[in-house]
Design an enzyme around this catalytic site. Structure first.
Site, mmCIF file in Angstrom:
data_model
loop_
_atom_site.group_PDB
_atom_site.id
_atom_site.type_symbol
_atom_site.label_atom_id
_atom_site.label_comp_id
_atom_site.label_asym_id
_atom_site.label_seq_id
_atom_site.Cartn_x
_atom_site.Cartn_y
_atom_site.Cartn_z
ATOM 1 N N SER A 164 0.839 -1.198 0.000
ATOM 2 C CA SER A 164 0.000 0.000 0.000
ATOM 3 C C SER A 164 0.871 1.244 0.000
ATOM 4 C CB SER A 164 -0.898 -0.002 1.234
ATOM 5 O OG SER A 164 -0.105 0.261 2.376
ATOM 6 N N LYS A 165 0.201 2.355 0.111
ATOM 7 C CA LYS A 165 0.878 3.650 0.106
ATOM 8 C C LYS A 165 2.027 3.708 1.097
ATOM 9 C CE LYS A 165 -2.948 6.568 -1.163
ATOM 10 N NZ LYS A 165 -3.945 7.467 -0.728
ATOM 11 N N ARG A 166 1.803 3.046 2.214
ATOM 12 C CA ARG A 166 2.817 3.076 3.263
ATOM 13 C C ARG A 166 4.172 2.589 2.766
ATOM 14 N NH1 ARG A 166 2.290 -0.542 6.905
ATOM 15 N NH2 ARG A 166 0.597 -1.653 5.909
ATOM 16 N N HIS A 167 4.155 1.766 1.724
ATOM 17 C CA HIS A 167 5.409 1.171 1.287
ATOM 18 C C HIS A 167 6.145 1.981 0.234
ATOM 19 C CE1 HIS A 167 2.981 -2.287 2.808
ATOM 20 N NE2 HIS A 167 4.084 -2.430 3.497
#
Ligand code: GLU
Length: 472
Positions: free
Chosen positions: A238-241
């Site tokens: 996800s965006k977190r990555h």
């Protein structure tokens, strides 16, 4: 059978790694089977769909070379068609109006929860004859009440769903807007899609979609649900990555074919081959070889794959791709080597094009100071005389060519009984400011006579000053 696949992104977000992997598998399968690939923009959610996201999707697909044979087809332009089917199903009794209010549904859910039942709509409006005054109803599909739906998934194998587990899906909201699961069904049917290849987060939608296809009198397509891509921490990517928009990889200097190569290996393999050009991917790709287990994103491997593609790309292409990165690095191509010369010289050690442009900075601009650690180790008084001799030889070269430069450095090394490395490394550090660069003859040639001589002079002065200080 003609293979027809589709990639059907919702423009509620940009094109990210996971969706590109899906698009790639759809595209490859169509190309592999000599079929067609359709791009469908699922923009019925007017509130969350944006023009920017549509552009991001089209731009990303174009950059990657994932060309569509049909489309982009916008669902927002097919509303009449959806309306037509809804009306028809209402007339045929395959769908019905539901007037249940939010409160009523909340209450139903609460009771079901209390009883430990699965929360689902109980079909109370199914047989309702009279409309509720002043209420705009939703439309629900009459899902079969019993029996099972069998999905013969080409990746997951057989998955069986009980109809008792499924409720009557809303196919049109109270404002008349059709919903996702319904529009997908109409489109997959109208567009004669033979293979639905998509993320396995859609597996649970499949039995509902198959029931609706049956209501249309259609045979369902083949389904292939792709395993998830996980981030390095084991959670769904996800965006977190990191980079979300695929175009961030373009901006960071990855070649499109390297991205495709990296992504094709997330969930698919062909023997132990790691590096594929696009033709090879098309030739070898088959759904049968997609594995069931999730794969993980690995930035280090992506850089390695990228490097392999940089090494293999034709130099003219690499040069052309490199230009914007040289510009972005603020380098003036007019006062240094051509992009093709840089590409040729630096391709062996660059993981990305932006890294290549950055490493070539000393070919265009003077550096502030030599890397102190490298200077301490290699620019020592013992090398003073050989460096002076090298400078003289290079200054006297009539022909500034790699061969002549190599010969000059060889001769000086011989004269002082030094190995090539013992002389090459101090020259490299003097000329580039650091310990890493292309082969020394290539480096010297790329940096150019004037800069090389001035930088050698500067290093010679530095060493002489150091020698004098030591002698005191
Ligand atoms: N529009 C859906 C999504 O972006 C995909 C639908 C499908 O592939 O069936 O997740």
């Amino acid at each position: 059978m003609t293979v027809r696949t589709r990639f059907a992104p919702s423009p509620t977000g940009v094109l990210h790694l996971g969706s590109v992997r899906t698009a790639l598998f759809c595209w490859l399968y169509a190309r592999h089977r000599g079929g067609q690939f359709i791009l469908r923009i699922e923009d019925t959610d007017r509130e969350r769909s944006t023009k920017e996201n549509v552009d991001a999707i089209l731009d990303g697909m174009a950059w990657l070379g994932l060309d569509a044979d049909e489309g982009p087809i916008y669902q927002s332009e097919r509303l009449d068609r959806y309306r037509e089917v809804i009306d028809q199903w209402l007339a045929e009794g395959k769908a019905y109006h539901c007037y249940c209010s939010k409160d009523e549904l909340d209450e139903l859910r609460a009771t079901q929860k209390e009883r430990g039942e699965k929360t689902r709509y109980d079909g109370r409006c199914r047989d309702r004859q009279t409309p509720e005054k002043g209420v705009d109803p939703v439309v629900r599909f009459k899902n079969p009440l019993d029996g099972e739906v069998i999905v013969e998934d080409q990746v997951r194998g057989r998955v069986v769903f009980q109809n008792t587990e499924l409720d009557d899906l809303i196919i049109a909201r109270s404002d008349g807007a059709p919903t996702y699961n319904f529009t997908v069904v109409i489109d997959d049917h109208d567009m004669q899609i033979s293979h639905v290849i998509r993320g396995d987060d859609h597996l649970n939608n499949t039995p509902r979609q198959m029931n609706m296809l049956a209501a249309l009198g259609a045979t369902p397509p083949a389904y292939a649900h792709l395993p998830m891509i996980l981030g390095p921490d084991g959670a769904k990517l996800s965006k977190r990555h990191g980079a979300v928009d695929i175009r961030a990889y373009r901006d960071n200097g990855y070649l499109p074919e390297a991205m495709l190569n990296y992504l094709v290996r997330l969930g698919w393999s062909h023997g132990d081959q790691e590096v594929f050009n696009v033709d090879e991917m098309i030739r070898h790709f088959d759904i049968a070889d997609v594995n069931q287990s999730a794969s993980s994103f690995n930035a280090e491997k992506l850089r390695w794959v990228s490097q392999q593609h940089i090494i293999e790309a034709p130099v003219e292409r690499l040069a052309q791709e490199l230009v914007p990165y040289l510009e972005a690095a603020g380098l003036d191509i007019a006062i240094g080597p051509s992009p093709a010369e840089i590409a040729e010289g630096f391709r062996e050690r660059a993981e990305t094009l932006s890294q290549m442009a950055e490493s070539a900075r000393y070919c265009y601009e003077d550096f502030d100071a030599v890397d102190p650690k490298a200077a301490k180790k290699h620019l020592r008084p013992v090398i003073l005389k050989p460096l002076r001799a090298a400078k003289e030889r290079l200054a006297g070269l009539e022909d500034w060519s790699k061969i002549a430069i190599a010969e000059a450095i060889d001769d000086v090394a011989d004269e002082f009984e030094l190995s090539l490395g013992k002389l090459g490394q101090p020259i490299r550090i003097a000329v580039t400011g650091g310990p890493v660069s292309p082969p020394i003859d290539v480096t010297v040639w790329l940096v150019g006579r004037e800069r090389v001589l001035a930088r050698l002079d500067h290093a010679i002065e530095m060493i002489a000053a150091r020698a004098a200080a030591n002698a005191d």
